[in-house]
Design a protein around this motif. Structure first.
Motif, PDB file in Angstrom:
ATOM      1  N   TYR A  41       0.712  -1.376   0.074  1.00 49.15           N
ATOM      2  CA  TYR A  41       0.100  -0.010   0.206  1.00 49.15           C
ATOM      3  C   TYR A  41       0.776   1.141  -0.030  1.00 49.15           C
ATOM      4  N   GLY A  42       2.065   0.949  -0.653  1.00 48.47           N
ATOM      5  CA  GLY A  42       2.963   2.179  -0.589  1.00 48.47           C
ATOM      6  C   GLY A  42       3.734   2.410   0.626  1.00 48.47           C
ATOM      7  N   GLN A  43       3.894   1.346   1.208  1.00 43.23           N
ATOM      8  CA  GLN A  43       4.768   1.507   2.641  1.00 43.23           C
ATOM      9  C   GLN A  43       5.929   2.324   2.198  1.00 43.23           C
ATOM     10  N   ARG A  44       6.582   3.075   3.109  1.00 47.10           N
ATOM     11  CA  ARG A  44       7.906   3.749   2.807  1.00 47.10           C
ATOM     12  C   ARG A  44       8.937   2.768   2.861  1.00 47.10           C
ATOM     13  N   HIS A  45       8.676   1.525   3.702  1.00 50.97           N
ATOM     14  CA  HIS A  45       9.754   0.888   3.853  1.00 50.97           C
ATOM     15  C   HIS A  45       9.421  -0.672   2.942  1.00 50.97           C
ATOM     16  N   LYS A  46       9.905  -0.627   1.611  1.00 51.81           N
ATOM     17  CA  LYS A  46       9.932  -1.694   0.906  1.00 51.81           C
ATOM     18  C   LYS A  46      10.362  -3.013   1.679  1.00 51.81           C
ATOM     19  N   LYS A  47      11.138  -2.612   2.516  1.00 50.94           N
ATOM     20  CA  LYS A  47      11.717  -3.902   3.248  1.00 50.94           C
ATOM     21  C   LYS A  47      10.818  -4.663   4.018  1.00 50.94           C
ATOM     22  N   GLU A  48       9.536  -4.340   4.234  1.00 53.59           N
ATOM     23  CA  GLU A  48       8.735  -4.652   4.921  1.00 53.59           C
ATOM     24  C   GLU A  48       8.146  -6.118   4.211  1.00 53.59           C
ATOM     25  N   LEU A  49       8.007  -5.575   2.954  1.00 54.09           N
ATOM     26  CA  LEU A  49       7.594  -6.688   1.858  1.00 54.09           C
ATOM     27  C   LEU A  49       8.535  -7.782   1.707  1.00 54.09           C
ATOM     28  N   GLU A  50       9.741  -7.433   1.672  1.00 59.13           N
ATOM     29  CA  GLU A  50      10.911  -8.183   1.456  1.00 59.13           C
ATOM     30  C   GLU A  50      10.994  -9.231   2.630  1.00 59.13           C
ATOM     31  N   CYS A  51      10.755  -8.617   3.896  1.00 58.33           N
ATOM     32  CA  CYS A  51      11.047  -9.413   5.095  1.00 58.33           C
ATOM     33  C   CYS A  51       9.882 -10.304   5.043  1.00 58.33           C
ATOM     34  N   ALA A  52       8.511 -10.126   4.668  1.00 58.91           N
ATOM     35  CA  ALA A  52       7.250 -10.948   4.351  1.00 58.91           C
ATOM     36  C   ALA A  52       7.778 -12.092   3.625  1.00 58.91           C
ATOM     37  N   SER A  67      -1.629  -5.132  -4.439  1.00 53.29           N
ATOM     38  CA  SER A  67      -1.142  -3.908  -4.611  1.00 53.29           C
ATOM     39  C   SER A  67      -2.492  -3.126  -4.241  1.00 53.29           C
ATOM     40  N   VAL A  68      -2.292  -2.125  -3.110  1.00 51.50           N
ATOM     41  CA  VAL A  68      -3.721  -1.099  -3.182  1.00 51.50           C
ATOM     42  C   VAL A  68      -2.970   0.097  -2.700  1.00 51.50           C
ATOM     43  N   PRO A  69      -2.526   0.702  -3.873  1.00 55.41           N
ATOM     44  CA  PRO A  69      -1.856   2.042  -3.833  1.00 55.41           C
ATOM     45  C   PRO A  69      -2.912   3.043  -3.600  1.00 55.41           C
ATOM     46  N   LEU A  70      -4.082   3.034  -3.629  1.00 56.28           N
ATOM     47  CA  LEU A  70      -5.421   3.807  -3.345  1.00 56.28           C
ATOM     48  C   LEU A  70      -5.102   4.242  -1.858  1.00 56.28           C
ATOM     49  N   LEU A  71      -4.927   3.472  -0.988  1.00 56.41           N
ATOM     50  CA  LEU A  71      -4.871   3.650   0.337  1.00 56.41           C
ATOM     51  C   LEU A  71      -4.013   4.807   0.842  1.00 56.41           C
ATOM     52  N   ASN A  72      -2.950   4.912   0.080  1.00 55.57           N
ATOM     53  CA  ASN A  72      -2.002   5.905   0.579  1.00 55.57           C
ATOM     54  C   ASN A  72      -2.405   7.420  -0.259  1.00 55.57           C
ATOM     55  N   GLU A  73      -2.956   7.319  -1.302  1.00 52.36           N
ATOM     56  CA  GLU A  73      -3.706   8.346  -1.998  1.00 52.36           C
ATOM     57  C   GLU A  73      -4.804   9.081  -0.929  1.00 52.36           C
ATOM     58  N   LEU A  74      -5.533   8.042  -0.466  1.00 58.28           N
ATOM     59  CA  LEU A  74      -6.621   8.535   0.497  1.00 58.28           C
ATOM     60  C   LEU A  74      -6.381   9.065   1.639  1.00 58.28           C
ATOM     61  N   ALA A  75      -5.300   8.430   2.362  1.00 58.08           N
ATOM     62  CA  ALA A  75      -5.102   8.554   3.734  1.00 58.08           C
ATOM     63  C   ALA A  75      -3.779   8.977   4.032  1.00 58.08           C
ATOM     64  N   ASN A  77      -0.281   9.229   6.052  1.00 55.96           N
ATOM     65  CA  ASN A  77      -0.001   9.002   7.336  1.00 55.96           C
ATOM     66  C   ASN A  77       1.545   8.569   7.269  1.00 55.96           C
ATOM     67  N   SER A  78       2.112   8.584   8.524  1.00 55.45           N
ATOM     68  CA  SER A  78       3.540   8.346   8.527  1.00 55.45           C
ATOM     69  C   SER A  78       4.274   7.186   8.068  1.00 55.45           C
ATOM     70  N   LEU A  79       3.366   6.259   7.770  1.00 57.02           N
ATOM     71  CA  LEU A  79       4.018   4.911   7.358  1.00 57.02           C
ATOM     72  C   LEU A  79       3.923   5.098   5.855  1.00 57.02           C
ATOM     73  N   THR A  80       3.439   5.769   5.078  1.00 56.41           N
ATOM     74  CA  THR A  80       3.629   5.809   3.846  1.00 56.41           C
ATOM     75  C   THR A  80       4.435   6.905   3.148  1.00 56.41           C
ATOM     76  N   ARG A  81       4.290   8.246   4.070  1.00 58.18           N
ATOM     77  CA  ARG A  81       4.732   9.356   3.387  1.00 58.18           C
ATOM     78  C   ARG A  81       6.078   9.940   4.249  1.00 58.18           C
ATOM     79  N   ASN A  97      -0.170   9.226  14.197  1.00 62.69           N
ATOM     80  CA  ASN A  97      -0.293   9.663  12.905  1.00 62.69           C
ATOM     81  C   ASN A  97       0.469   8.282  11.843  1.00 62.69           C
ATOM     82  N   SER A  98       0.569   7.278  12.588  1.00 69.95           N
ATOM     83  CA  SER A  98       0.882   6.101  11.878  1.00 69.95           C
ATOM     84  C   SER A  98      -0.235   5.385  11.502  1.00 69.95           C
ATOM     85  N   LEU A  99      -1.440   5.871  12.062  1.00 75.98           N
ATOM     86  CA  LEU A  99      -2.818   4.940  11.759  1.00 75.98           C
ATOM     87  C   LEU A  99      -2.905   5.296  10.430  1.00 75.98           C
ATOM     88  N   VAL A 100      -3.262   4.098   9.332  1.00 79.26           N
ATOM     89  CA  VAL A 100      -3.703   4.566   8.232  1.00 79.26           C
ATOM     90  C   VAL A 100      -5.428   4.129   8.361  1.00 79.26           C
TER      91      VAL A 100
END
Ligand code: ZN
Length: 226
Positions: A41-52, A67-75, A77-81, A97-100
């Motif tokens: 969902y556009g996490q700043r840390h792509k590492k999260e997906l690599e870990c997963a 892939s749900v890029p819309l979430l970042n566009e709508l809301a 937050n500090s996890l994506t921006r 502010n980490s709440l998505v």
């Protein structure tokens, strides 16, 4: 559709963090087949997906990434921006502010569609009311409400299962130990809001919660051992 299959199957909503990794191994013990579902969902840390992905490979679990890029566009937050800094202290009156906004509702809804297509009713998520942290969509009442809604929406008997709902972080560490994956969870998961694997940055609210839980669990173990 379900009757044609004898295999017990479950879909685990999987981020590669401490909680969902514990749930993944919890599910592996109980189901013949587990499918991990991760979200980009556009996490700043792509590492999260690599870990997963690395954890799924090690666990021998099939993983799908939606892939749900819309979430970042709508809301925002500090996890994506990159331009929003993660709070170091929990907010007092407002959600962190980490709440998505709406994240768990959307993820579980996508997971339900994904599961139904495969004839799977059991959906496992690592949300916890004990470590509420101001996230309204981690509450038990929300999960129960969504479960009813999804059943009605798709005319299917979903079962949203929340093994960690009433566990605090120390209990979750204990569970990972029971499941024989304490070290794996400690070393290979990513829970830190600043994208640091394992023990993390140590400063963000997520790291603090994780560390406090670990210390408490180790204290409990030592007391029991005496
Ligand atoms: Zn951190």
């Amino acid at each position: 559709m379900k009757l044609e299959k004898n295999k017990k199957q479950a879909v685990v909503v999987f981020s590669g963090g401490q909680d969902s990794t514990t749930c993944l191994f919890w599910a592996k013990k109980r189901y013949d087949e587990v499918i991990a579902l991760s979200f980009d969902y556009g996490q700043r840390h792509k590492k999260e997906l690599e870990c997963a992905k690395a954890i799924c490979d090690e666990a021998g679990v099939e993983q799908h990434v939606l892939s749900v890029p819309l979430l970042n566009e709508l809301a925002p937050n500090s996890l994506t921006r990159n331009d929003i800094k993660v709070d170091t202290e929990p907010a007092v009156d407002a959600p962190p502010n980490s709440l998505v906004e709406g994240r768990n509702m959307l993820f579980l809804t996508y997971a339900a569609i994904f599961a139904k297509v495969r004839g799977i009713s059991d959906i496992i998520t690592g949300v916890s009311q004990s470590d509420f942290s101001g996230y309204p969509d981690c509450r038990d009442v929300f999960i129960k409400s969504l479960n009813v809604t999804l059943n009605l929406a798709m005319n299917f008997q979903f079962d949203i299962i929340t093994p960690l709902m009433w566990l605090d972080k120390a209990d979750t560490w204990a569970l990972s130990d029971e499941l024989g994956v304490f070290e794996l969870v400690k070393e290979k998961t990513l829970t830190c809001y600043n994208g640091v694997m394992g023990d993390g940055c140590g400063d963000c609210p997520s790291c603090k919660l994780r560390k406090a839980g670990l210390i408490e669990y180790e204290n409990r173990k030592n007391t029991q051992g005496e």
